[in-house]
Motif scaffolding. Structure first.
Motif, PDB file in Angstrom:
ATOM      1  N   ALA A   9      -1.973  -5.108   4.609  1.00 31.64           N
ATOM      2  CA  ALA A   9      -0.824  -5.030   3.744  1.00 31.64           C
ATOM      3  C   ALA A   9       0.567  -5.595   4.355  1.00 31.64           C
ATOM      4  O   ALA A   9       0.606  -5.714   5.463  1.00 31.64           O
ATOM      5  CB  ALA A   9      -0.562  -3.570   3.544  1.00 31.64           C
TER       6      ALA A   9
ATOM      7  N   VAL B  99       5.176   0.819   9.310  1.00 30.68           N
ATOM      8  CA  VAL B  99       5.157   1.919   8.155  1.00 30.68           C
ATOM      9  C   VAL B  99       6.506   2.473   7.900  1.00 30.68           C
ATOM     10  O   VAL B  99       7.169   2.769   8.824  1.00 30.68           O
ATOM     11  CB  VAL B  99       4.296   3.245   8.631  1.00 30.68           C
TER      12      VAL B  99
ATOM     13  N   SER C  73       1.962   8.703  -4.701  1.00 28.36           N
ATOM     14  CA  SER C  73       1.449   7.395  -4.177  1.00 28.36           C
ATOM     15  C   SER C  73       0.894   6.492  -5.436  1.00 28.36           C
ATOM     16  O   SER C  73       1.032   5.291  -5.512  1.00 28.36           O
ATOM     17  CB  SER C  73       0.368   7.329  -3.124  1.00 28.36           C
TER      18      SER C  73
ATOM     19  N   VAL D 179       0.740  -1.257   0.173  1.00 27.82           N
ATOM     20  CA  VAL D 179      -0.018  -0.078  -0.065  1.00 27.82           C
ATOM     21  C   VAL D 179       1.040   1.248  -0.059  1.00 27.82           C
ATOM     22  O   VAL D 179       1.815   1.361   1.050  1.00 27.82           O
ATOM     23  CB  VAL D 179      -0.994  -0.075   1.296  1.00 27.82           C
TER      24      VAL D 179
ATOM     25  N   VAL E  42       3.648  -0.939   4.261  1.00 22.96           N
ATOM     26  CA  VAL E  42       3.008   0.379   4.082  1.00 22.96           C
ATOM     27  C   VAL E  42       3.729   1.336   3.811  1.00 22.96           C
ATOM     28  O   VAL E  42       4.726   1.539   4.846  1.00 22.96           O
ATOM     29  CB  VAL E  42       1.805   0.899   5.240  1.00 22.96           C
TER      30      VAL E  42
ATOM     31  N   LEU F 227      -7.124   6.237   2.956  1.00 24.23           N
ATOM     32  CA  LEU F 227      -6.446   5.271   3.491  1.00 24.23           C
ATOM     33  C   LEU F 227      -7.415   4.644   4.657  1.00 24.23           C
ATOM     34  O   LEU F 227      -8.044   5.531   5.395  1.00 24.23           O
ATOM     35  CB  LEU F 227      -5.347   5.488   4.032  1.00 24.23           C
TER      36      LEU F 227
ATOM     37  N   SER G 144      -3.100   2.160  -3.570  1.00 28.39           N
ATOM     38  CA  SER G 144      -2.506   3.376  -3.309  1.00 28.39           C
ATOM     39  C   SER G 144      -3.730   3.960  -2.494  1.00 28.39           C
ATOM     40  O   SER G 144      -4.990   3.553  -2.963  1.00 28.39           O
ATOM     41  CB  SER G 144      -1.919   4.202  -4.163  1.00 28.39           C
TER      42      SER G 144
ATOM     43  N   VAL H 203       1.104   5.308  -0.025  1.00 29.78           N
ATOM     44  CA  VAL H 203       0.260   6.488   0.563  1.00 29.78           C
ATOM     45  C   VAL H 203       0.744   7.766   0.492  1.00 29.78           C
ATOM     46  O   VAL H 203       2.097   7.763   0.801  1.00 29.78           O
ATOM     47  CB  VAL H 203      -0.019   6.141   2.160  1.00 29.78           C
TER      48      VAL H 203
ATOM     49  N   MET I  38      -4.399  -0.873   5.784  1.00 28.49           N
ATOM     50  CA  MET I  38      -2.915  -1.044   6.474  1.00 28.49           C
ATOM     51  C   MET I  38      -2.787  -2.428   7.007  1.00 28.49           C
ATOM     52  O   MET I  38      -1.634  -3.067   7.098  1.00 28.49           O
ATOM     53  CB  MET I  38      -3.071  -0.056   7.507  1.00 28.49           C
TER      54      MET I  38
END
Length: 136
Positions: free
Chosen positions: A78, A98, A19, A9, A81, A70, A38, A11, A75
Motif C-alpha cells: 500500500a 500508518v 473500514s 488499505v 494504510v 489484515l 480494506s 483498516v 501493508m
C-alpha cells in the motif's frame, strides 16, 4: 508500493463497518484512479447491515466484499494504510507509515441507529475526500 496508481488499505478491527465504508467511498469517488482494499485486525464474519444500507443509499457499494484479515503483504503493497478509530492496533512493519483517522462516534453522545450511521458515513466521507484531493 504501487507504481501505476495509488494503493489504499483501510483498516478497522472487524472490517465490517468503518473500514468497509471508507473503501467503498474511495472506490465510488476515485473510480479507477486508485486501488482500494480494506481489512481488519480481528475481522468478523459479516458486514454491518446498517453500514451496507447507508452506503448503498449514498451510491457506494460493498458488493462482493467481506471481512478480511489484515496482512503484512497488504501493508507493504500500500501507498497509504489508514486506520479508522482508536481500537485497531497494527503491527509495526518497517517502511510502512500508518495514519489514523479518529472518526466521529455519535453513540458517545447517545445517538444510535440510522442517525448514528448517517453521521459516521458523513465524517468518513470528509476524510476520504481530503485524502483523494491530496493524492490528486
Amino acid at each position: 508500493m504501487s507504481t501505476d496508481r495509488p494503493s489504499l488499505v483501510f483498516v478497522c478491527v472487524k472490517n465490517g463497518g468503518q473500514s468497509q465504508m471508507a473503501a467503498a467511498l474511495a472506490r465510488q469517488l476515485a473510480g479507477d484512479r486508485v486501488r482500494v482494499t480494506s481489512a481488519g485486525t480481528k475481522p468478523g464474519d459479516k458486514l454491518n447491515g446498517l453500514s451496507v444500507q447507508v452506503l448503498e443509499e449514498s451510491g457506494a457499494s460493498v458488493a462482493g466484499e467481506h471481512p478480511k484479515q489484515l496482512t503484512e503483504a497488504m501493508m507493504l503493497g500500500a501507498d497509504r494504510v489508514v486506520v479508522l478509530g482508536e481500537e485497531a492496533l497494527l503491527p509495526e512493519v518497517p517502511g510502512v507509515a500508518v495514519e489514523r483517522w479518529i472518526t466521529d462516534e455519535p453513540s458517545l453522545r447517545g445517538i444510535e441507529g440510522r442517525e448514528r450511521m448517517d453521521l459516521v458515513l458523513a465524517d468518513i466521507r470528509r476524510h476520504v475526500e481530503a485524502l483523494l484531493a491530496e493524492l490528486d
